[in-house]
Structures are given as C-alpha cells and as structure tokens.
Motif scaffolding. Structure first.
Motif, mmCIF file in Angstrom:
data_model
loop_
_atom_site.group_PDB
_atom_site.id
_atom_site.type_symbol
_atom_site.label_atom_id
_atom_site.label_comp_id
_atom_site.label_asym_id
_atom_site.label_seq_id
_atom_site.Cartn_x
_atom_site.Cartn_y
_atom_site.Cartn_z
ATOM 1 N N UNK A 82 6.561 -27.189 7.581
ATOM 2 C CA UNK A 82 6.487 -26.627 6.232
ATOM 3 C C UNK A 82 7.752 -26.942 5.441
ATOM 4 N N UNK A 83 8.924 -26.691 6.013
ATOM 5 C CA UNK A 83 10.162 -26.855 5.236
ATOM 6 C C UNK A 83 10.443 -28.312 4.899
ATOM 7 N N UNK A 84 9.851 -29.235 5.645
ATOM 8 C CA UNK A 84 10.001 -30.654 5.347
ATOM 9 C C UNK A 84 8.824 -31.200 4.555
ATOM 10 N N UNK A 85 7.953 -30.331 4.107
ATOM 11 C CA UNK A 85 6.780 -30.753 3.354
ATOM 12 C C UNK A 85 6.961 -30.566 1.853
ATOM 13 N N UNK A 86 5.954 -30.926 1.099
ATOM 14 C CA UNK A 86 6.066 -30.949 -0.368
ATOM 15 C C UNK A 86 6.066 -29.579 -1.023
ATOM 16 N N UNK A 87 5.679 -28.523 -0.302
ATOM 17 C CA UNK A 87 5.563 -27.201 -0.923
ATOM 18 C C UNK A 87 6.755 -26.300 -0.630
ATOM 19 N N UNK A 88 7.683 -26.767 0.181
ATOM 20 C CA UNK A 88 8.797 -25.912 0.582
ATOM 21 C C UNK A 88 9.719 -25.619 -0.594
ATOM 22 N N UNK A 89 10.340 -24.457 -0.536
ATOM 23 C CA UNK A 89 11.411 -24.134 -1.466
ATOM 24 C C UNK A 89 12.764 -24.396 -0.822
ATOM 25 N N UNK A 90 13.820 -24.073 -1.573
ATOM 26 C CA UNK A 90 15.181 -24.175 -1.054
ATOM 27 C C UNK A 90 15.611 -22.817 -0.531
ATOM 28 N N UNK A 91 16.354 -22.827 0.559
ATOM 29 C CA UNK A 91 16.836 -21.594 1.171
ATOM 30 C C UNK A 91 18.352 -21.591 1.078
#
Length: 477
Positions: free
Chosen positions: A247-256
């Motif tokens: 998920x975090x490396x996909x197109x829908x992830x946000x920044x944390x």
C-alpha cells in the motif's frame, strides 16, 4: 574492524508494531559479519522510480525486524579512546537504511582514526504513523529509535575503542533534520558533544491538526474499517508487513510525517535556539549548491510549482523570478526549492546559534560537480553527492583524479571537526559570523579546487542568502 548487524532494539513487530522501541539485552553470541535488513521502505509518488534507482539500487533486503546498528573502528594502536561519529541516514523519513554500501564506514574509520556508528530507524507509516490511537508522544517512533541507538552507543561504544564523551551526531537530509531534533530536545547534558547537519537544518514548522488523515486512509485501504481505537489498532497489527508495504509504495498512499509532540519535535526551534534552550555544542552545517535539482526533475511551470504547496497565493511567480536574475524557470524552480528547504533553514540555524552565543559554528556550501554523478538533467552538485566523497565509497572505476583527491580532503576536514569541533576543520575555513561584513561562508570544492590548501574559499557570509528575504517568511514565525 567492523561489527555489523548488532541488535539494539527488540523486534518492533506484533504488539511492538507502532510502539516505542524496547532495548535489547542478551548475553548470547551473535554473528556481526553481515549487514542487517533495512526497515520497510516507502518509494512512492511521481519521483518513485528515480528515487529508488538512485538510493536503493540494487534493492536492499527489508524486514520489519530491523533495529540493528553497525560499528567500524580503526585497528587498535593505543589505549586511547577514539572520537565517535553517530551517522543518521536521510530519505525524507520515508526510506533509507544503514545497510547500503555507500555508508560503509571502513574508509573514514581507518583513514581518520575515528569510530563510525550507523543504524536503522523506522520510517514512513512504521516510524511516523500519525495514528490517533497512539499517545501523541509515541507517534514519532523513528526519532525514539534514534534516541535508543544513541543511548546504546553511550553505554557500549567504549568496548569498541570509542569515547562516549566524544560523540558527534551527523546526518544528511532527513538525517540532518533528525540531528536538528536531537540538538533542540537536549538543551541540558546532551548525549553528544558536537553536531553536523548536511542539507537538513529544521526551520520552525506549523503543527498539523489533520495529520491523522494518511493513517485513516491507510487503515481503510488494508481492511481495518473500525473507528479509531484499540480494535482498529489490533486489526492493523495483524496486517502483514508485505501488505502494508504494497500500500505505502502504491499510487494511493499518503505521506507519513512527524507530529508536533513537544517532546521529540517542536514548532519553535529557532526561538529555542535564540533563547539558548538547545544543546550548547559546536555546529557544522551547510547545503549543496544544487540541492533542489533532484526534487524538481521535469518541472518547468513556475506558477504550478508555487501553487503545489500553497505558496503561490502569497508569492507571485514574477516576484520569485526577480530573486534569481538571468535564470530560466527550470533553474528558478530548482533554486527556489533549494533555498526554501535547505539553504535558508541553514542560514537561520547558523545565525541563531551564533547570535545566541551557544557555541562555535562552521557554515559551508558544497559545489563539487563530477561527470559520473550527472545522472539526470541539470543535476550539478545535487543533493547527497557529497556522501560518497565523505565515506570514500565513490565508484573507483568512474571517478576522476579530482574526485579521488576531494574524497580524502573532504573526509579529513569533517574528521577534523569530529576530533576537535572547536577548531577550524581545514585551512582557510573560518568560524561563521553572519552578515554582509565578514567573509566566513566556506564554499567547498568550487572551480575544481579539491586540494587541502585550496578547497575552501571563504566568501561574504550572507552572499548566498538574498532570496531568504522572501523565503524566511515561510520558515521563521
């Protein structure tokens, strides 16, 4: 001598996922010949392919169980304990690892007679979740990992020939930002005696009250649709690390990103420094001549660039162009990014340190440009290209003779500061005094000057800071 993959924290998995790190203590024998896996990394958004090609190629093995550190020490030649440098890698607090060849400490430890420590800390959603379920002061887990690793060094580095009273913290980019945090949150009895910030000084920041959005969206995406609370957190702790990474490396992830918790991170850094409420230690800080080019590849529309972060509502493209006379918009964009994110924060930090009388300050700008680093258009002396020179890990098969010479010169200068942070690191490098009446800004390795006697050119102290008259309005509240 090298000791790799030393565990300093218990595996941050299961119930310890999204929990403060816990010290690892053991009397068992461990293999210290192999670098550990990286923490889980995030390469996302429009620049993902370039970023991964530059900073994770070939890919490093990743594992959620990643709290390990490495020690490089010179061969024992006496009973005298050696100065120690504690290295914090960059990566936007989204990626990065101590397990890449670029950060191998062999050269600097053996050539300079110092002990080098590198370590992993959690990044992205694992390290800076922005989770409403967690106490505010337990959200910036990556910074807590850094504190635990530093504590380990204080307690154990003497066993490797290092002096716990002579620790210098050093970081680049997000690692420099991390050094900034350590400096500000340790005003009394800091666990280090000096600090080095490569392109990462932290300005004042505006606390975000909506920083939970990225975590909430992530939770829903991985199937944990409960309301924020213990049940959702339990669900999320059961999701595999592989699914989270997908998920975090996909197109829908946000920044944390870090939250302002007034424990690890503050929104008034400069005021704290000006009031003397920061570590009273010598500081060496600076930036690259072309720190902005990496982050603005392909951008040509200045108005769109300014609108991205809402700056365009307050500063017009026409005004910004006047700050960089004679440049086309591509260069204006890159230099604006450099100044807003790296150069002007460094100017503010070094000025605040000097004016508060906290300690000795050395400021630089690094300008070395080598052919084998020109890997994208208009790269120049781009963000992070000083590091292979510092660590002596440049590509020997493509390096020019000047590159080889500069590595020794630059490495020696930084090591000189680590050994004695109150003395000039190199010939002609003066202690920094801000303003237009002194020549104390050290321009490093400009115009192919790479030898010890000429690689520092002292110029007017505020000669690079003219655009900061505009950008500081966004940095110093």
């Amino acid at each position: 001598m090298s000791f790799k993959g030393i565990r300093f924290g218990q595996p941050p998995t299961g119930l310890l996922r999204w929990a403060p790190p816990v010290s690892f203590v053991s009397d068992e024998t461990h293999d210290t010949t192999v670098l550990s896996p990286s923490c889980i990394q995030q390469f996302a958004f429009a620049t993902a392919s370039l970023t991964e090609a530059l900073f994770n190629n070939p890919p490093v093995a990743e594992n959620e169980d990643c709290l390990f550190l490495n020690v490089w020490a010179p061969s024992p030649s006496s009973d005298t304990l050696k100065p120690v440098v504690f290295w914090i890698y960059g990566g936007s607090l989204a990626f990065g690892t101590a397990s890449v060849p670029e950060y191998d400490g062999t050269s600097i430890a053996s050539n300079q007679g110092i002990v080098v420590v590198s370590f992993n800390y959690r990044t992205n959603v694992f390290g800076f979740p922005g989770a409403p379920e967690l106490p505010l002061d337990e959200n910036n887990l990556g910074f807590l990992d850094q504190e635990l690793a530093l504590k380990w060094v204080q307690l154990n580095i003497q066993q490797f020939g290092g002096d716990p009273e002579q620790i210098t913290i050093m970081g680049q980019s997000a690692g420099g930002f991390s050094v900034s945090g350590l400096v500000v949150r340790h005003p009394i009895d800091p666990p280090f005696r000096a600090a080095i910030i490569f392109s990462g000084a932290s300005p004042d920041t505006i606390p975000s009250l909506t920083a939970f959005d990225a975590f909430d969206n992530f939770s829903t995406a991985v199937g944990c649709t409960q309301a924020p609370g213990p049940a959702r957190l339990a669900c999320l702790r059961a999701v595999s690390a592989a699914d989270i990474r997908a998920y975090t490396n996909g197109p829908l992830s946000g920044s944390f990103e870090p939250l302002i918790d007034d424990v690890t991170t503050f929104d008034d850094n400069l005021e704290r420094i000006r009031a003397g409420n920061a570590a009273r230690v010598p500081l060496l800080a600076g930036n690259m001549q072309n720190d902005g080019t990496l982050f603005t590849v392909g951008e040509t529309n200045l108005t769109a660039f300014l609108d991205t972060d809402g700056i365009g509502a307050l500063v017009s493209a026409g005004l910004v162009r006047t700050l960089y006379p004679g440049e086309n918009d591509t260069s204006v964009i890159a230099d604006s990014f450099r100044d807003l994110v790296f150069l002007c924060p460094t100017s503010l930090w070094t000025e605040a340190f000097v004016q508060s009388g906290i300690s000795t300050v050395f400021r630089y700008e690094y300008g070395a440009v080598f052919p084998d680093f020109q890997v994208f258009p208009n790269a120049g002396a781009w963000h992070s290209t000083e590091l292979p020179e510092l660590f002596g890990t440049f590509n020997a098969s493509t390096a020019t003779p000047d590159q080889v010479t500069l590595s020794e010169t630059f490495q020696t200068a930084i090591a000189n500061f680590i050994k004695n942070p109150n003395q000039t690191p190199a010939p002609n490098w003066p202690e920094y005094v801000p303003g237009g009446n002194t020549q104390t800004l050290a321009r490093l390795a400009y115009n192919n000057n790479v030898d010890t006697q000429n690689f520092v050119q002292a110029v007017i102290s505020d000669s690079q800071d003219t655009p900061c008259a505009v950008w500081n309005a966004f940095l110093d509240f």
